[in-house]
Design an enzyme around this catalytic site. Structure first.
Site, mmCIF file in Angstrom:
data_model
loop_
_atom_site.group_PDB
_atom_site.id
_atom_site.type_symbol
_atom_site.label_atom_id
_atom_site.label_comp_id
_atom_site.label_asym_id
_atom_site.label_seq_id
_atom_site.Cartn_x
_atom_site.Cartn_y
_atom_site.Cartn_z
ATOM 1 N N LYS A 56 52.689 52.200 34.008
ATOM 2 C CA LYS A 56 53.018 51.972 35.422
ATOM 3 C C LYS A 56 53.362 50.508 35.636
ATOM 4 O O LYS A 56 52.499 49.644 35.557
ATOM 5 C CB LYS A 56 51.858 52.342 36.342
ATOM 6 N N SER B 168 44.598 41.394 38.061
ATOM 7 C CA SER B 168 43.540 40.547 38.618
ATOM 8 C C SER B 168 42.171 40.947 38.083
ATOM 9 O O SER B 168 41.943 42.085 37.679
ATOM 10 C CB SER B 168 43.534 40.661 40.139
ATOM 11 N N GLU C 119 43.325 42.241 30.523
ATOM 12 C CA GLU C 119 43.840 40.871 30.450
ATOM 13 C C GLU C 119 43.928 40.403 31.890
ATOM 14 O O GLU C 119 44.783 40.864 32.635
ATOM 15 C CB GLU C 119 45.193 40.879 29.734
ATOM 16 N N CYS D 117 48.921 34.086 34.457
ATOM 17 C CA CYS D 117 47.467 34.222 34.327
ATOM 18 C C CYS D 117 46.891 33.072 33.503
ATOM 19 O O CYS D 117 45.786 32.620 33.762
ATOM 20 C CB CYS D 117 47.118 35.556 33.710
ATOM 21 N N GLU E 103 41.366 31.408 41.114
ATOM 22 C CA GLU E 103 42.766 31.465 40.706
ATOM 23 C C GLU E 103 43.649 31.497 41.949
ATOM 24 O O GLU E 103 43.440 32.310 42.846
ATOM 25 C CB GLU E 103 42.989 32.731 39.874
#
Lengths: 333, 787
Positions: free
Chosen positions: B190, B243, B264, B298, B395
């Site tokens: 997806k 996330s 990840e 990231c 973040e």
């Protein structure tokens, strides 16, 4: 899209070096030894820059014409003669066909090369051939290209060229001083060269191909600027490796550091190896990004080249006509 | 503008990449897309719109993946899986090679579509995203070719559900799809709802390249489609990039299902500048770290840690450099940064910056022009950010760097590691001693020395701590798409049959085994004990009833024994051999104890003890032989893959084989430098409590091995919830596995369970590299060189 805030218009300079000269400063050994250059990071910046700044269309034409004004049109061969030098000077006076300049909307501009660069023997002839044009004659000097003649001979060679009318002197440094880390000797030598030049402006050729490491290049750049070089220049054109982008990056960053320390603006001259119009656009982009707009004029940027001009002429004609050009459609230099 | 004005200003002119081929591709699909299932596109259906961030214009309509669609896609993947895995490695390699080639042949189209859909500069898609995606398929075509020889004891996991983010759409597809397919899995992928187009284009190309139907399925949709994939019963593994918040939910949703999982996730990666760095190079490094892909990365170096002595100089250079960055439409070839993915994300970034400024941060923002439409946000630097500010710890996922200073290398490391995240780190110094020491000490999955954001298919990518687990790329990444054949066939575990207590064992002085914490025998906090009933119903003794406070104390002791990880491998090997030696000296006593507890025959008890001695020797042997690798990415330099211990690891030992099960789980963890809190076999704990006498005589430093007896499920849950435990191995019931995985989401522990299957601890499969891999995580250190 609106123009970036950084943009500022600078009146195009006449040929020659019209910027304020670099007076030099005392040798600061601590600063020289603190210099760090990371080669991999330099390579990466050099490799990715062209992809960040494509220059196309009218901007490309403008940049290429500007490049012509920054060329030190050069002949430095063992078989040079007065006739050859005069032919080169004729090309320097009118480097681009007038019809092309007209078509580009630059018919009113006086476009010449930045200088003509020759051995001492031909300074007089070149000065004569360029009389009234304002185009300075640059003489390579100090036992060019190896720079291993006696120091006194170097100084008298400079003085002779200045007497013959050279307004710019391209000296070569003693590479041994760099390779052995004898910065004081390099500084003293450069100081003497600068003094011998008098009113003539001095470009220090580092012969970066001989210095090998970027750290050496950065340190030699700083020492030569501290000793009063008006320009720092990569190569004689005779070393195995001449101007490269990582070397350029290293030298222009040294110029930036020196300016931050002293306020003096030192010029940069890559020489040898820049033969394609495309390459010169990348060099311009690098100067613009790393040093700023002021370094896009012959005051502070020169290109030592002999065959680059012919490629630019062909590109400009292609831009004007839409057809690819041939060398023989442009007067020989 | 004319040539003459450009001659005077020496400005750049906009230089726009031609998008006609991309537009034609969209038009050929009528601007509407279905899903790609079983080798063909389904009919376009009502769903979501994907837009150009640079202009806000709609690019295409994509379908919303419903439960029914996901069912079909999973069924198609399941149907194709056996046949795909049944191909020879070479046959699969040929297909992956074809995928690599077809990406290259269509590189420009993919680059343009990606730039339009994501808003990132065409320079990046053209020079980075697409070439790296092709490289991933080339590299993994190689692993397909070599699978039989390199992974002979492993099978593919099966059907993989893959959910990827919007920041590197095709590249993340490649990172996920290439290893999955190479090793014989099939995929339901997806793509992110904001950036589905290159995945759809890739599916179309894959079909043209001859990939068998059903091997790759692409289902588009929003988060709910992702949830459906995650909870689908017939999916064997979830691979997720996104996330940390969503990663946590996926960890909880898949708990106890037996689904393999790699995550990840986010990061707040340190970018450390020492006073001996090439400062100009480091400044350019920041550009590549945080102003690459609009900072929507990231592993972005978003936390600048600068030596105080050079901070002023460095920040001045950085501020000057920021001003020459250029923003613009994604197809403009003269820009450094494009638009933020959408208005929500832009607003989120702006709000975080505003709050940081309100907290006292000093704002440096590039005054650069940008198109009026589109979600642009300028390059931003926040200096002197209070450590307590949200911008310093969370973040931002935008072009915003925060900066702090440090005084010493030790403080740099302390600041770098003081984060819940641990994805990447970038170190700038010309001193190789300093660089490598910091590289070794920083808690991150990827470390870049004098470079940043460089990636390669041959070098594993992935984080530690709350940045997730699993690796993508290289040999280490292959294991995340494989499963050991031996474990898959294990039978379900039967509940342990313990005899009813009848009486105290005769002729023994009353003895209550205490807990073993911090190298000392410790009375249980609750001051309760539990009887240990022997095979004949006699009470063999009592052990402490450990509770959450005992777990807390044990974890604290383990945390305190940090030096174990930095002991030499030779030293750890010696201690493991010594444990084996001392256990061997007491073999008869241990065999008797096993017999008394479990009722096994003398022969079997003896065999379990000698197998345990042998296993201690094995891990002593492995301690200085479980090595890393030097990867060969295309650069002048080294990429060192170093296996590092997880840190503090809890172990809920299997109920059966109380000595061998204990040794088999604890020894590999210790061998590679972890510190342990072990919960011994619940019915037969005395083998482990006897063992601490062996520990006491074998030079094991205090806190390295802690033993808490009691109810396995309850103590396992306490370990799972504890946020200072880095990993948890739990063997027992399926319920235990479920609870451990679910509760581990707090700090995203690395878990290892048997899902209620009884492994044969005496089998060769229960010893060796699989366990050592589980006991470690690979850190990749990139060291470019050249003077």
């Amino acid at each position: 899209m609106p123009e970036p805030a950084m943009t500022q218009s600078v009146a195009p300079a006449a040929a020659g070096h019209n910027a304020e000269r670099n007076a030099g400063i005392p040798l600061d050994l601590a600063l020289v030894n603190a210099v760090q250059v990371n080669r991999s990071a330099s390579d990466r910046r050099a490799a990715t820059l062209p992809g960040r700044r494509a220059v196309k269309g009218d901007a490309q034409s403008a940049w290429l014409v500007k490049a012509v004004t920054c060329i030190d049109l050069t002949t430095l061969n063992g078989d040079d003669t007065e006739g050859r030098v005069r032919r080169l000077c004729a090309k320097a006076r009118q480097p681009i066909r007038h019809d092309l300049l007209e078509a580009l909307g630059l018919g009113e501009r006086r476009i010449t090369t930045g200088a003509v660069c020759v051995y001492h023997r031909f300074v007089e002839a070149a000065v004569d051939a360029l009389k009234g044009t304002g185009i300075p004659v640059a003489a390579v000097s100090t036992g060019f290209p190896a720079g291993l003649v006696p120091h006194e001979v170097k100084l008298s060679e400079i003085e002779a060229s200045v007497r013959d009318g050279a307004q710019e002197i391209d000296i070569v440094i003693t590479r041994e001083h760099v390779l052995t880390g004898n910065w004081q000797a390099l500084y003293d030598e450069m100081r003497d060269f600068r003094a011998a030049c008098g009113e003539a402006h001095v470009k220090a050729i580092l012969a970066t191909g001989d210095l090998k490491t970027l750290r050496n290049v950065a340190r030699a750049s700083l020492v030569c600027m501290m000793a009063g070089a008006d320009f720092i220049k990569t190569s004689t054109g005779k070393e195995g490796v001449n101007a490269t982008l990582p070397v350029t990056l290293t030298m222009v960053r040294a110029i930036r550091q020196y300016q931050a320390m002293t306020g003096a603006k030192v010029g940069y001259k890559p020489a040898g190896g820049i033969s394609k119009a495309k390459d010169v656009l990348t060099y311009f982009a690098l100067m613009k990004e790393e040093l700023g707009r002021d370094w896009l004029e012959p005051d502070l940027f020169r290109i030592g080249a002999s065959s680059l001009l012919a490629d630019i002429e062909r590109q400009l004609e292609h831009r004007v006509t839409g057809a690819y050009s041939a060398l023989n459609r442009h007067p020989i230099g | 503008m004319t040539v003459a004005t450009y001659f005077d200003t020496m400005d750049y002119a906009p230089s726009t990449e031609d998008d006609s081929v991309a537009r034609k591709w969209l038009a050929d699909h009528g601007g509407r897309f279905g899903h790609f299932i079983g080798g063909r596109f389904t009919d376009p259906a009502k769903g979501l719109e994907t837009r150009e961030p640079a202009s806000g214009k709609v690019l295409a309509e994509i379908a919303q993946g419903t439960d029914e669609v996901v069912n079909k896609a999973v069924a198609a993947a399941r149907k194709a899986q056996k046949g795909w895995a049944g191909l020879s490695g070479h046959e699969r390699a040929v297909k992956l090679y074809a995928l690599a080639r077809i990406i290259q042949r269509n590189a420009r189209l993919l680059a343009v579509v990606e730039a339009l859909d994501n808003g990132k500069p065409i320079r990046e898609t053209r020079d980075i995203d697409i070439p790296l995606a092709a490289r991933h398929f080339y590299h993994h075509a190689g692993w397909a070719q070599l699978k039989e020889s390199q992974f002979p004891d492993h099978d593919p996991v099966g059907v993989i559900g893959q959910i990827i983010p919007w920041n590197f759409p095709l590249l993340m597809l490649a990172w996920k799809v290439a290893p999955a397919l190479a090793l014989g899995n099939t995929v339901v992928l997806k793509p992110a709802e904001a950036t589905p187009l290159t995945a759809l284009l890739f599916a179309e190309l894959a079909e043209a390249a001859g990939l068998p139907a059903g091997v790759l399925n692409v289902v588009t949709g929003d988060g709910s489609t992702g949830e459906t994939i995650v909870s689908h019963e017939d999916v064997d593994k979830i691979a997720f990039t996104g996330s940390t918040e969503v990663g946590r939910k996926i960890r909880e949703a898949t708990a106890g299902t037996g689904k393999s999982l790699t995550l990840e996730l986010g990061g707040k990666s340190p970018f450390i500048v020492f006073d001996d760095a090439d400062l100009d190079a480091a400044v350019e490094g920041v550009v590549d770290a945080i102003w690459f892909n609009q900072g929507e990365v990231c592993c972005a170096g978003s936390r600048l840690l600068v030596h105080e002595g050079v901070a002023e100089d460095f920040h001045a250079r950085l501020a000057a450099r920021m001003m020459t960055l250029r923003l613009g439409a994604s197809l403009d070839k003269t820009i450094d940064m494009g638009a933020i993915i959408d208005a929500d994300q832009r607003a989120r970034i702006a709000a975080m910056v505003d709050r940081a400024v309100a907290d006292g941060a000093e704002l440096v923002q590039a005054q650069v022009a940008a198109p009026k439409d589109g979600t642009f946000y300028p390059p931003t630097l926040l200096c002197n950010v209070p450590a307590t500010s949200e911008a310093a710890t969370e973040e931002i996922f935008g072009p915003v760097a925060v900066s702090m200073t440090f005084r010493t290398p030790g403080e740099a490391l302390q600041l770098a590691n003081h984060s819940r995240y641990g994805l990447a780190a970038s170190i700038w110094s010309e001193n190789v001693n300093q660089s490598l020491e910091i590289a070794a000490g920083v808690q991150a999955g990827i470390v870049w020395v004098n470079c940043t954001n460089v990636m390669d298919a041959g070098v594993g990518f992935g984080g530690v701590k709350e940045s997730g687990f699993g690796r993508e790329g290289g040999r280490e990444g292959c294991y995340d798409y494989l499963k050991p054949r031996a474990f898959a066939k294990a039978p379900e575990r039967k509940p342990a049959q313990t005899a009813k207590a009848k009486m105290f064992a005769v002729a023994a002085v009353d003895r209550t085994a205490k807990l073993f914490i911090g190298g000392k025998q410790a009375r249980p906090d609750g001051n309760y004990t539990r009887p240990v009933v022997g095979a004949g119903g006699e009470i063999l003794g009592e052990v402490g009833e450990g509770n959450r406070k005992d777990i807390r104390n044990a974890v604290e002791a383990a945390r305190g024994a940090a030096s174990w990880g930095s002991k030499t491998q030779h030293n750890r090997a010696q201690i493991l051999y010594y444990l084996g030696e001392n256990l061997s000296a007491r073999a008869a006593e241990f065999a008797d104890r096993l017999r008394a507890m479990t009722g096994v025959k003398a022969e079997k008890a003896k065999a379990e003890v000698s197998a345990s001695v042998s296993r201690l020797f094995s891990y002593g042997a492995w301690a200085d032989k479980f090595e890393g690798a030097v990867h060969m990415p295309p650069m002048r330099g080294l990429a060192l893959a170093v296996p590092e211990p997880l840190g503090v690891v809890g172990v809920v030992c299997p109920p059966e084989m109380p000595l061998l099960g204990f040794v088999s789980t604890v020894a590999p963890l210790i061998a590679v430098g972890n510190r342990i809190v072990a919960v011994p076999s619940e019915p037969y704990p005395l083998a482990a409590t006897d063992f601490y006498q062996v520990v006491e005589t074998s030079d094991v430093p205090a806190g390295v091995l802690n033993i808490v007896t009691g109810e396995a499920a309850a103590l396992g849950k306490e370990l799972a919830k504890h946020n200072d435990v880095d990993g948890l191995w739990a063997f027992g019931t399926l319920e235990l596995a479920e609870a451990v995985e679910r509760l581990s989401s707090g700090n995203l522990k690395r878990t290892f369970t048997d899902y209620g299957r009884a492994w044969d601890w005496s089998a060769p499969a229960c010893e060796g590299e699989e366990f050592l891999r589980r006991a470690t995580q690979v850190k990749n250190i990139w060291v470019p060189y050249g003077e």
